[in-house]
Design an enzyme around this catalytic site. Structure first.
Site, PDB file in Angstrom:
ATOM      1  N   HIS A  68      23.827  -2.750 -31.278  1.00  0.00           N
ATOM      2  CA  HIS A  68      23.402  -1.059 -31.839  1.00  0.00           C
ATOM      3  C   HIS A  68      24.508  -2.290 -33.241  1.00  0.00           C
ATOM      4  O   HIS A  68      25.379  -1.867 -33.689  1.00  0.00           O
ATOM      5  CB  HIS A  68      25.275  -0.470 -31.230  1.00  0.00           C
ATOM      6  CG  HIS A  68      25.304  -0.067 -29.965  1.00  0.00           C
ATOM      7  ND1 HIS A  68      25.028   1.259 -29.862  1.00  0.00           N
ATOM      8  CD2 HIS A  68      25.018   0.022 -28.953  1.00  0.00           C
ATOM      9  CE1 HIS A  68      24.445   1.968 -28.959  1.00  0.00           C
ATOM     10  NE2 HIS A  68      25.113   0.827 -28.063  1.00  0.00           N
ATOM     11  N   ASN A  99      25.834   7.486 -26.129  1.00  0.00           N
ATOM     12  CA  ASN A  99      24.406   7.360 -26.451  1.00  0.00           C
ATOM     13  C   ASN A  99      24.163   8.716 -26.816  1.00  0.00           C
ATOM     14  O   ASN A  99      24.523  10.527 -25.977  1.00  0.00           O
ATOM     15  CB  ASN A  99      23.934   6.452 -26.005  1.00  0.00           C
ATOM     16  CG  ASN A  99      24.068   5.055 -25.547  1.00  0.00           C
ATOM     17  OD1 ASN A  99      24.416   4.609 -26.514  1.00  0.00           O
ATOM     18  ND2 ASN A  99      23.391   4.327 -24.325  1.00  0.00           N
ATOM     19  N   TYR A 135      34.039  -4.491 -24.596  1.00  0.00           N
ATOM     20  CA  TYR A 135      33.879  -3.836 -25.583  1.00  0.00           C
ATOM     21  C   TYR A 135      35.573  -4.142 -26.539  1.00  0.00           C
ATOM     22  O   TYR A 135      35.218  -4.426 -27.977  1.00  0.00           O
ATOM     23  CB  TYR A 135      34.045  -2.309 -26.054  1.00  0.00           C
ATOM     24  CG  TYR A 135      32.627  -1.755 -25.370  1.00  0.00           C
ATOM     25  CD1 TYR A 135      31.957  -1.878 -24.687  1.00  0.00           C
ATOM     26  CD2 TYR A 135      31.569  -0.442 -26.670  1.00  0.00           C
ATOM     27  CE1 TYR A 135      30.955  -1.690 -24.535  1.00  0.00           C
ATOM     28  CE2 TYR A 135      31.146  -0.293 -26.448  1.00  0.00           C
ATOM     29  CZ  TYR A 135      30.275  -0.487 -25.520  1.00  0.00           C
ATOM     30  OH  TYR A 135      28.788  -0.068 -25.395  1.00  0.00           O
TER      31      TYR A 135
END
Length: 486
Positions: A56, A129, A339
């Protein structure tokens, strides 16, 4: 001493017994921290690129507001969803997945859809997404999958051999592959696509009653997609087409909006539903669990500085608020770690003190020091807990909703391996013209693959989803459907 180059090992040289399934406490998990191979893969993966995001990397962002339009308090005690008309400031980042920071916007790729809600109980991040499913369902496979989307270590070129080899050996990817190569694989703009939380989450109400939940952001601009030829043309003429479109629309006062809906599943249904409700490669039928409206998100302000706000924005699906919790989804469980770990490496241990990430709720914790500490570093306050000096203390009323864990700790696969029904259902939902474009897109993407065995293995998956699907792809590649697919 053995020297087996074909044996997968950890970085310390120990052989890996299972590279497909995380070690979980029983069939449903959760994932155990003792799975050092999983943690090593994810931690190393997060440190492979400097300084852009590993995935991303290319994206655009905007500020906005979320307003509740329907009372969902019987499902969740989350304060920002507590009453109709309540507004919460938010920030969103759209992105492509595989490309580098300077790559084109109009490539065939899923789009990241990361929303940060600045609530009075802390930041809540919904990191999904523009598709309701994903290619894999266990985080232990994520570094391998993304490697196939990146560049070959020798040629530094994109590698279709790796892409289709991995997908053909990972049949759970078929549903997402079908979406990716459909018309929706190249959205016309960020404004003209849906967004999804993708994973299953848990909502808990004020009485402690819990349900499973899935998020759907439906674009109020309508779905629009790009023709393949136009997308290629734009990639050369204006690789920042989507970024420019979003910025200009907001600048001109044409504020895009999405209506948030959820699907609600009673906890007990998870034991008997025909698909594993925690498998992110599957959807829940909306006939079984209808969409329930929650609110509207409107983007109304552009960033003042791209780096400070969009590039330094950090999102984690582990940023929950009271009333919203994790599920046993193995892919989600891995992301809860990965993350935030990526942000600690990429932006720094104090990334949450930056203005774009800073909660509007007061932060009281014992995290001190670290690179680039830009606030008061906790001052002279108490820096440990428990303590006898009036420092911040735990609040037992905010403990998570308990859940039962059973079974033996082991590397356990999901107990449902039907990777074909939903992909086939999707294929049959498409019009004749949409099916033709889907097959053409797949055939063109698979033509560069060098090994016929990879093509044939993938064709067999298409055939199992729908015989016409597999046959048409095979014909397009000049191959016969493998006997195993008949």
């Amino acid at each position: 001493m053995t020297n087996d180059k074909n044996r997968l090992t950890t970085s310390s040289g120990a052989p890996v017994g299972d590279n497909q399934n995380s070690i979980t406490a029983g069939q449903r998990g959760p994932v155990l921290i003792q799975d050092v191979h999983l943690l090593e893969k994810l931690a190393h993966f997060n440190r492979e690129r400097v300084p852009e995001r590993v995935v991303h990397a290319k994206g655009a962002g905007a500020h906005g507001v979320f307003e509740v339009t329907n009372d969902v308090s019987k499902y969740t005690k989350a304060a920002f969803l507590s009453e109709v008309g309540k507004q919460t400031p938010m920030f969103i980042r759209f992105s492509t997945v595989a490309g580098e920071l300077g790559s084109a916007d109009t490539v065939r790729d899923p789009r990241g859809y990361a929303v940060k809600f600045y609530t009075e109980e802390g930041n809540y991040d919904l990191v999904g997404n523009n598709t309701p499913v994903f290619f894999i369902r266990d985080a232990i496979k994520f570094p391998d999958f993304i490697h196939t989307q990146k560049r070959h270590p020798q040629t530094h070129l994109k590698n279709p051999n790796a892409v289709w080899d991995f997908w053909s050996l990972s049949p759970e990817s078929l549903h997402q592959v079908t979406i990716l190569f459909s018309d929706r694989g190249i959205p016309a703009t960020y404004r003209h696509m849906h967004g999804f939380g993708s994973h299953t989450f848990k909502w808990v109400n004020a009485e402690g009653e819990a349900v499973w939940v899935k998020y759907h952001f439906k674009t109020n601009q309508g779905i629009q997609n790009l023709d393949v030829k136009l997308a290629e043309k734009l990639a050369g003429e204006n690789p920042d087409y989507h970024t420019e479109d979003l910025f200009n629309a907001i600048k001109q006062g044409d504020f895009p909006s999405w209506t948030l809906y959820v699907q609600i599943m009673p906890l007990e249904d998870a034991q008997t539903y025909r698909f594993d409700p925690f498998d992110v490669t599957k959807v829940w039928s909306q006939k079984d669990y209808p969409l329930i409206e929650v609110g509207v998100m409107t983007l109304n302000r552009n960033p003042e500085n791209y780096f400070a706000e969009v590039e330094q924005a950090t999102f984690s699906p582990g940023n929950f608020v009271p009333g919203i919790e994790a599920s046993p989804d193995k892919m989600l469980q891995g992301r809860l770690f990965a993350y935030s770990d990526a942000h600690r490496y990429r932006v720094g241990a104090n990334h949450n003190t930056l203005p774009i990430n800073r909660p509007i709720a007061e932060v009281n914790n014992n995290q001190r020091d670290g690179f680039m500490r830009g606030d008061g570093n906790g001052g002279a306050s108490v820096y440990y807990e428990p303590n006898s000096y009036g420092g911040p203390a735990e609040s037992p009323q905010h403990k998570i909703s308990p859940f039962e864990v059973t079974g033996y700790a082991d590397s356990v696969a999901y107990d449902h391996d039907d990777h074909y029904t939903q992909a086939g259902d999707l294929y049959r939902l498409l019009s004749d013209e949409e099916r033709t474009r889907l097959v053409e897109n797949i055939v063109n993407a698979m033509k560069p693959v060098e090994k016929d065995e990879i093509k044939l293995r993938q064709i067999e998956h298409f055939y199992k989803a729908d015989p016409e699907y597999g046959t048409r792809v095979a014909e397009g590649l000049g191959l016969a459907v493998p006997q195993g697919g008949n």
